[in-house]
Design a protein around this motif. Structure first.
Motif, short mmCIF file in Angstrom:
data_model
loop_
_atom_site.label_atom_id
_atom_site.label_comp_id
_atom_site.label_asym_id
_atom_site.label_seq_id
_atom_site.Cartn_x
_atom_site.Cartn_y
_atom_site.Cartn_z
N ASP A 16 0.82 -1.21 0.00
CA ASP A 16 0.00 0.00 0.00
C ASP A 16 0.85 1.26 0.00
OD1 ASP A 16 -2.36 -1.45 0.08
OD2 ASP A 16 -2.44 -1.45 2.28
N TYR A 42 2.12 -7.12 1.30
CA TYR A 42 0.85 -7.04 2.02
C TYR A 42 -0.04 -5.92 1.46
CZ TYR A 42 3.34 -9.93 5.39
OH TYR A 42 4.05 -10.93 5.98
N ASP A 44 -4.55 -4.99 0.17
CA ASP A 44 -5.88 -5.47 -0.20
C ASP A 44 -5.88 -5.72 -1.70
OD1 ASP A 44 -8.50 -6.07 -0.60
OD2 ASP A 44 -9.31 -4.22 0.26
N TRP A 45 -5.64 -6.96 -2.08
CA TRP A 45 -5.48 -7.32 -3.48
C TRP A 45 -6.82 -7.43 -4.21
CZ3 TRP A 45 -0.61 -6.65 -4.70
CH2 TRP A 45 0.35 -6.80 -3.70
N THR A 46 -7.92 -7.26 -3.49
CA THR A 46 -9.23 -7.31 -4.14
C THR A 46 -9.58 -5.97 -4.79
OG1 THR A 46 -10.40 -6.63 -2.12
CG2 THR A 46 -10.04 -8.99 -2.46
N GLN A 66 -3.14 -11.28 1.53
CA GLN A 66 -4.38 -10.53 1.49
C GLN A 66 -4.74 -9.96 2.86
OE1 GLN A 66 -6.40 -9.40 -0.77
NE2 GLN A 66 -7.90 -8.63 0.69
N GLN A 67 -5.02 -8.66 2.88
CA GLN A 67 -5.51 -8.03 4.09
C GLN A 67 -6.62 -7.06 3.71
OE1 GLN A 67 -4.83 -8.64 7.39
NE2 GLN A 67 -6.62 -7.32 7.59
N PHE A 68 -7.84 -7.39 4.05
CA PHE A 68 -8.97 -6.54 3.71
C PHE A 68 -8.91 -5.23 4.49
CE2 PHE A 68 -10.63 -10.79 2.73
CZ PHE A 68 -11.11 -10.57 1.44
N ALA A 69 -9.32 -4.16 3.82
CA ALA A 69 -9.42 -2.86 4.48
C ALA A 69 -10.78 -2.81 5.19
CB ALA A 69 -9.29 -1.73 3.46
N TYR A 70 -10.80 -3.20 6.45
CA TYR A 70 -12.07 -3.32 7.16
C TYR A 70 -12.74 -1.97 7.39
CZ TYR A 70 -10.36 -8.02 8.14
OH TYR A 70 -9.90 -9.30 8.01
N THR A 77 -3.14 -3.27 6.83
CA THR A 77 -1.94 -3.89 6.29
C THR A 77 -0.80 -3.84 7.30
OG1 THR A 77 -2.53 -3.37 4.00
CG2 THR A 77 -0.21 -3.76 4.46
#
Length: 254
Positions: A16, A42, A44-46, A66-70, A77
């Motif tokens: 990021d 690291y 959010d690869w989506t 993958q680490q979602f941005a909650y 990340t």
């Protein structure tokens, strides 16, 4: 003590916070200090913001984590990188870590890894806050790393000097001169000669982001020759081994 080239390293990239095109130069730089046994990036690869990373990940066998941005405005990340770093630290399999980010949030992580006796190499842009820089054993500005298309660099990126700094400009930098003088003095023998490798080691211990490339010189020997306050002597140990460069202040010369 493990030599640098034999060191087992874990490379953790804050995707990021890092431009993908520096990946080749980054890993070439990492290879100077050891072998990257783990390479992870690291983010959010989506989403679409990291789409430029795909080819670089495949080419360099970097594992995307993958680490979602909650939550908007919160960087999950960073937390994922810290957790993974501590997990890897506790395995006891590594000699050092390479943390690739310009984010000061990794300052405590770098300090914690060093407290465990491992070496920390930091990589980030020149805008990286000083606390993170100082927390590393060595910090490399990614603007100094080569990449394929510098012409495409964004306008807000600080360029690497295309021309080496002049002798006059170097002489006008008292901080640089004092650091080099003190390091030569600390590493010198009775005749005032100091192994240049030891000089560089001492300077980096005091200033982790010191790099001759910051001044437009690929090597420390070239930088010191340009300053003209030092004389250099390349000594060959024989047996086909590469020469060793020594330096001393000119005023010491009889």
């Amino acid at each position: 003590m493990v030599s640098e080239n034999a060191a087992k390293l874990a490379v953790l990239i804050d995707a990021d916070n890092t431009r993908p095109r520096i990946t080749d130069g980054l890993l070439a730089e990492v290879a100077k200090y050891g072998t990257a046994h783990v390479k992870r990036a690291y983010g959010d690869w989506t989403g679409t913001s990291l789409k430029g990373w795909k080819d670089h990940l495949l080419a360099q066998s970097i594992q995307p984590i993958q680490q979602f941005a909650y939550t908007v405005g919160k960087n999950a990340t960073d937390a994922a990188m810290v957790i993974d770093a501590m997990d890897l630290l506790y395995t006891g399999r590594f000699d050092g870590f390479c943390i690739v980010s310009s984010d000061s949030d990794f300052t405590r992580l770098a300090a914690r890894i060093r407290e465990s006796g491992l070496t920390v190499y930091g990589f980030g842009e020149r805008k990286t806050p000083k606390p993170f820089v100082s927390a590393c054993d060595k910090f490399v500005y990614i603007e100094n790393l080569p990449y394929a298309d510098r012409a495409a660099a964004p306008a807000d990126e600080t360029p690497v000097p295309t021309e080496p700094s002049s002798a006059a400009a170097l002489m006008a930098d008292p901080g640089l001169l004092n650091q080099l003088r003190n390091a030569v003095e600390a590493a010198s023998d009775e005749d005032g000669w100091a192994n240049l490798a030891n000089v560089g080691y001492i300077v980096i211990k005091q200033r982790p982001d010191f790099d001759s490339r910051n001044y437009g010189y690929p090597k420390l020997s070239e930088l010191m020759a340009a300053i003209e306050l030092f004389e250099l002597d390349r000594r060959s140990p024989g047996d086909g081994k590469p020469g060793v460069v020594y330096a001393r202040e000119r005023r010491r010369q009889p």
